[in-house]
Design an enzyme around this catalytic site. Structure first.
Site, mmCIF file in Angstrom:
data_model
loop_
_atom_site.group_PDB
_atom_site.id
_atom_site.type_symbol
_atom_site.label_atom_id
_atom_site.label_comp_id
_atom_site.label_asym_id
_atom_site.label_seq_id
_atom_site.Cartn_x
_atom_site.Cartn_y
_atom_site.Cartn_z
ATOM 1 N N HIS A 1 -3.548 6.757 3.360
ATOM 2 C CA HIS A 1 -3.887 5.487 2.705
ATOM 3 C C HIS A 1 -5.288 5.067 3.145
ATOM 4 O O HIS A 1 -5.635 5.156 4.324
ATOM 5 C CB HIS A 1 -2.846 4.424 3.083
ATOM 6 C CG HIS A 1 -3.247 3.057 2.637
ATOM 7 N ND1 HIS A 1 -3.697 2.798 1.364
ATOM 8 C CD2 HIS A 1 -3.285 1.864 3.300
ATOM 9 C CE1 HIS A 1 -3.992 1.520 1.262
ATOM 10 N NE2 HIS A 1 -3.751 0.930 2.419
ATOM 11 N N CYS B 1 0.808 -1.230 0.000
ATOM 12 C CA CYS B 1 0.000 0.000 0.000
ATOM 13 C C CYS B 1 0.836 1.272 0.000
ATOM 14 O O CYS B 1 0.325 2.350 -0.284
ATOM 15 C CB CYS B 1 -0.948 -0.011 1.190
ATOM 16 S SG CYS B 1 -1.996 -1.464 1.185
ATOM 17 N N ASN C 1 -9.970 -0.911 0.228
ATOM 18 C CA ASN C 1 -8.516 -0.728 0.210
ATOM 19 C C ASN C 1 -7.987 -1.219 -1.140
ATOM 20 O O ASN C 1 -8.047 -2.409 -1.436
ATOM 21 C CB ASN C 1 -7.905 -1.532 1.367
ATOM 22 C CG ASN C 1 -6.389 -1.417 1.425
ATOM 23 O OD1 ASN C 1 -5.754 -0.904 0.503
ATOM 24 N ND2 ASN C 1 -5.798 -1.903 2.505
#
Ligand code: ACO
Length: 338
Positions: free
Chosen positions: A260, A119, A290
């Site tokens: 994030h 990520c 996500n």
């Protein structure tokens, strides 16, 4: 004696692609033992987009890249580097997804490679682009975070399948002699002692493809959710405090904080710790889930397309991910407002 003028790396444009198919919490209720209420309360996620079976990471990335190129006003033949961040590449070994993307968008004969930072991928990409540009090696670097995360998710595992989605986000990073347009600061780091917090055990040299791998489902992402959550809040908050203090900027001077997008509770905890208002903190996790390396550029694209991100405004990016890796960046948006 003539002196070389300093060069800075500027963030010129943003583009993103979201696949058509939507997987809602109601859909997941039919697949695993979960409820819309549990998912919403624990993660803030309502739905995520899932790529079609024959739609690959490079396809999504290519669409995001085309938009970023068009919006940058830079011609394809002026691009001299293409880098992709992904943990769900088209092929796990070779060729790199960046090579396939370059071919799909008609860029040949330029350096292209992938990086893997889960990520944190997009901010890691920014750091690589910055280094190439400020060393004078490249002028226009096309960066793209893209994930077909659904290809490594076990849709019988309720602890992970509710979290992830697919998508891509790209940006053009270009050389400028105007310091005011350049990336102000960037910090990226890692700690491999937490490698087992987020891991896809196969395929790889530890677990090459075998019947055992398939029987045990080692090709799917495994996560220590609780531990990752706590470390994420701590790291994201600490990173932002440090980068702001180092540059003598206070949190209320940041119009766009883009963390994030893993879990709304993580975002809220970090935003609160930094005393940021709802207007400052960008939240897209509810509609995309996500999307790993694509999460930050997809969020940036959202605020650009809605007219919220204007030319010259400050952006603060903050991320963490498998590795564990983490990174933050402070920079102005050097592109045109919509
Ligand atoms: N539906 C219903 N119940 C569930 C579900 C579900 N989908 N998933 C877990 N549960 C249950 C658990 O089994 C547990 O039950 P028990 O108490 O009977 O054992 C209970 O809910 C609580 O589970 P926790 O894991 O403690 O729940 P938590 O509040 O921590 O939420 C979550 C879990 C959402 C995964 C959270 O820990 C999280 O978001 N962690 C961070 C994950 C993350 O950010 N990962 C991405 C990193 S970025 C990258 O690089 C990919």
């Amino acid at each position: 004696m003539s002196q070389t003028k300093p060069v800075y790396a500027s963030f010129r444009s943003i583009g993103a692609y979201v696949p058509e198919k939507i997987l809602t919490n109601a859909d997941l209720e039919k697949m695993v033992d979960t409820t819309d209420e549990w998912i919403l309360k624990r993660t803030g996620i309502k739905e995520r987009h899932i790529a079609a079976e024959d739609e690959y990471t490079s396809d999504m990335a290519a669409k995001a890249c085309e938009l970023a190129i068009e919006r940058s006003g830079i011609a394809k033949d002026e691009i001299d580097l293409v880098i992709c961040a992904t943990v769900t590449p088209d092929y796990f070994n070779m060729p790199s997804t960046a090579c396939i993307i370059s071919d799909k968008i008609g860029i040949r004969d330029v350096q292209a490679f992938d990086i893997s930072a889960a990520c944190s991928g997009f901010v890691y990409l920014l750091s690589v682009a910055k280094a190439f540009i400020e060393s004078g090696m490249k002028k226009n670097v096309l960066i793209v975070g893209a994930e077909k995360f659904s290809s490594i998710v076990d849709y019988t595992d309720r602890t992970t399948c509710i979290l992830f989605g697919d998508g891509a986000g790209a940006a053009m990073i270009s050389a400028t002699s105007n310091k005011a347009e350049g990336i102000i600061d960037l910090h990226a780091s890692a700690d491999g002692s937490y490698a087992d917090f987020l891991v896809t055990p196969a395929p790889g040299s530890v677990n090459p493809v075998s019947q055992k791998v398939l029987d045990e489902g080692l090709q799917y992402v495994q996560m220590k959710g609780n531990e990752t959550f706590k470390l994420a809040v701590k790291t994201l908050t600490k990173d932002v405090k440090e980068i702001l203090a180092k540059n003598e900027i206070s949190a209320d001077e940041i119009p766009h904080f883009i963390p994030h997008q893993a879990n709304y509770r993580i975002i809220k905890a970090v935003g609160d710790a930094l005393k940021m208002t709802e207007e400052q903190v960008v939240v897209t996790v509810g509609k995309y889930g996500n999307t790993s390396a694509a999460s930050i550029p997809m969020a940036l694209n959202d605020i650009w397309e809605s007219g919220r991100l204007q030319e010259g405004e400050l952006m603060l990016l903050d991320t963490f991910g498998g590795g564990l890796t983490w990174a933050s960046a402070l920079l102005p948006f050097a592109g045109k407002s919509k």
